[in-house]
Design an enzyme around this catalytic site. Structure first.
Site, PDB file in Angstrom:
ATOM      1  N   HIS A  40       9.783  -3.961   4.811  1.00  0.00           N
ATOM      2  CA  HIS A  40      10.022  -2.305   4.642  1.00  0.00           C
ATOM      3  C   HIS A  40      10.345  -1.966   6.058  1.00  0.00           C
ATOM      4  CE1 HIS A  40       5.778  -2.019   4.797  1.00  0.00           C
ATOM      5  NE2 HIS A  40       5.905  -0.724   5.001  1.00  0.00           N
ATOM      6  N   HIS A  52      -2.726   4.494   9.685  1.00  0.00           N
ATOM      7  CA  HIS A  52      -1.433   5.324   9.943  1.00  0.00           C
ATOM      8  C   HIS A  52      -1.431   6.486  10.792  1.00  0.00           C
ATOM      9  CE1 HIS A  52      -0.806   2.707   6.525  1.00  0.00           C
ATOM     10  NE2 HIS A  52       0.554   2.607   6.777  1.00  0.00           N
ATOM     11  N   HIS A 103       0.669  -1.060   0.105  1.00  0.00           N
ATOM     12  CA  HIS A 103      -0.001   0.020  -0.042  1.00  0.00           C
ATOM     13  C   HIS A 103       0.816   1.424   0.005  1.00  0.00           C
ATOM     14  CE1 HIS A 103      -0.124   0.056   4.710  1.00  0.00           C
ATOM     15  NE2 HIS A 103       0.855   0.666   4.288  1.00  0.00           N
ATOM     16  N   GLU A 109       3.189  -5.303   8.870  1.00  0.00           N
ATOM     17  CA  GLU A 109       1.887  -5.104   8.232  1.00  0.00           C
ATOM     18  C   GLU A 109       1.289  -6.366   7.576  1.00  0.00           C
ATOM     19  OE1 GLU A 109       2.285  -0.390   7.108  1.00  0.00           O
ATOM     20  OE2 GLU A 109       2.708  -1.915   5.622  1.00  0.00           O
TER      21      GLU A 109
HETATM   22  C1  DHB Z   1       6.063   3.818   2.955  1.00  0.00           C
HETATM   23  C2  DHB Z   1       5.628   2.546   3.074  1.00  0.00           C
HETATM   24  C3  DHB Z   1       4.301   2.454   3.812  1.00  0.00           C
HETATM   25  O1  DHB Z   1       3.758   1.326   4.321  1.00  0.00           O
HETATM   26  C4  DHB Z   1       3.769   3.683   4.832  1.00  0.00           C
HETATM   27  O2  DHB Z   1       2.920   3.488   5.467  1.00  0.00           O
HETATM   28  C5  DHB Z   1       4.681   5.029   4.569  1.00  0.00           C
HETATM   29  C6  DHB Z   1       5.584   5.008   3.583  1.00  0.00           C
HETATM   30  C7  DHB Z   1       7.307   3.917   2.116  1.00  0.00           C
HETATM   31  O3  DHB Z   1       7.753   2.815   1.356  1.00  0.00           O
HETATM   32  O4  DHB Z   1       7.777   4.956   1.886  1.00  0.00           O
HETATM   33 FE    FE Z   2       2.318   1.449   5.788  1.00  0.00          FE
END
Ligand code: DHB
Ligand code: FE
Length: 288
Positions: A197, A59, A12, A244
């Site tokens: 991530h 978020h 996402h 997540e």
């Molecule tokens: C990014 C990824 C996310 O899941 C998020 O909530 C905010 C930023 C990113 O990859 O920059």
């Molecule tokens: Fe996110």
């Protein structure tokens, strides 16, 4: 009775929404990401659901640190698009399905899962980016998403987060709830967020391709085993925001094979790095 026809899994990343909204989707960097969804957009048109039950995370947009529900079900008739600091994304308001949402809340709570009932809520990139990826950008004059959505928010931002095991069991309860709804609706369940991530700290920028691809393999073939993985392994292997991914187990738990039915058909699988700071993963599984 209502039934679950398919499950969809996708990352996402907010920069994906920005790329679409600012007309950058044709740039080579973003083309590499969006090509993974060309098939999906066609597939979704051909397999249009009556309702999507969309598992995502907020978020700190609708829920601040003052109040943090672990599982929250959106029962409203509509959900405005949140302003995440740059104004709301230029996408349509999300139309809900209050009758089915109320039925699911009743059934799942009586099935021993505590849900927070939410009757007013803005939805952020966690929900709108998967919608844009799968549906494309709705244009005037029909500025609307093609189907109603029940938003289901999971806390994966502030620890403690729910375990993968609990998420998998919750998916099974959601399936029982949907299949006891007395109207022949075709429902899809979407699990969003992930893949690996980490946005903060010394490991910011972490990507783990091997973990991600293993996760996709196991999600397809042996989700019950995958559901036993403790939350700390997600954080270690997939980064702090890789957690997540537990949301994908809610969608997978709702598929027919988990309740003794046939294995789902894998109709699409895609994996790509990079998109902003995140590894993008995407799967479509159909109940046969
Ligand atoms: C990014 C990824 C996310 O899941 C998020 O909530 C905010 C930023 C990113 O990859 O920059
Ligand atoms: Fe996110």
């Amino acid at each position: 009775m209502a039934r679950i026809t398919a499950s969809v899994y996708t990352s996402h990343v907010p920069a994906i929404g920005a790329a679409l909204d600012l007309g950058k989707a044709g740039e080579p960097y973003w083309q590499q990401v969006f090509r993974g969804y060309d098939f999906s957009k066609q597939w979704l048109k051909a397999h249009k659901p009556d309702v999507v039950f969309l598992v995502y995370n907020d978020h700190a947009t609708a829920f601040s640190l003052e109040m943090i529900p672990t599982f929250a079900i959106g029962c409203a008739a509509q959900f405005p698009v949140a302003d995440e600091g740059w104004g709301p994304r230029p996408v349509p308001m999300v139309i809900g399905h209050p009758e089915l949402a109320a039925h699911i809340a009743q059934s799942v709570i009586q099935d021993d899962f505590d849900l927070t009932i939410v009757n007013k809520m803005d939805v952020d990139h966690g929900l709108t980016v998967p919608m844009s990826l799968m549906c494309g950008q709705p244009a005037v004059p029909h500025f609307a998403w093609p189907f109603p959505v029940i938003p289901f928010a999971v806390n994966v931002v502030q620890y403690p987060v729910p375990s993968g095991r609990r998420c998998f069991m919750l998916g099974q309860a959601i399936r029982r709830a949907i299949e006891s709804y007395d109207e022949p609706l075709k429902v899809q369940i979407w699990g969003t967020g992930g893949m690996s991530h980490q946005l903060q700290g010394p490991r910011a920028g972490l990507i783990n391709r091997e973990f991600d691809n293993n996760f996709l393999d196991q999600l397809i073939a042996d989700p019950a085993r995958l559901a036993q993985m403790p939350h700390i392994d997600y954080v270690r292997e997939a980064g702090s925001e890789g957690i997540e991914l537990v949301m994908w187990l809610i969608a997978r738990g709702a598929m027919a094979d988990v309740a003794g039915g046939a294995k789902p058909k894998v109709v699409h699988r895609f994996y790509h790095v990079p998109a902003s700071n995140t590894a993008v993963g995407h799967l479509i599984l159909e109940n046969v």
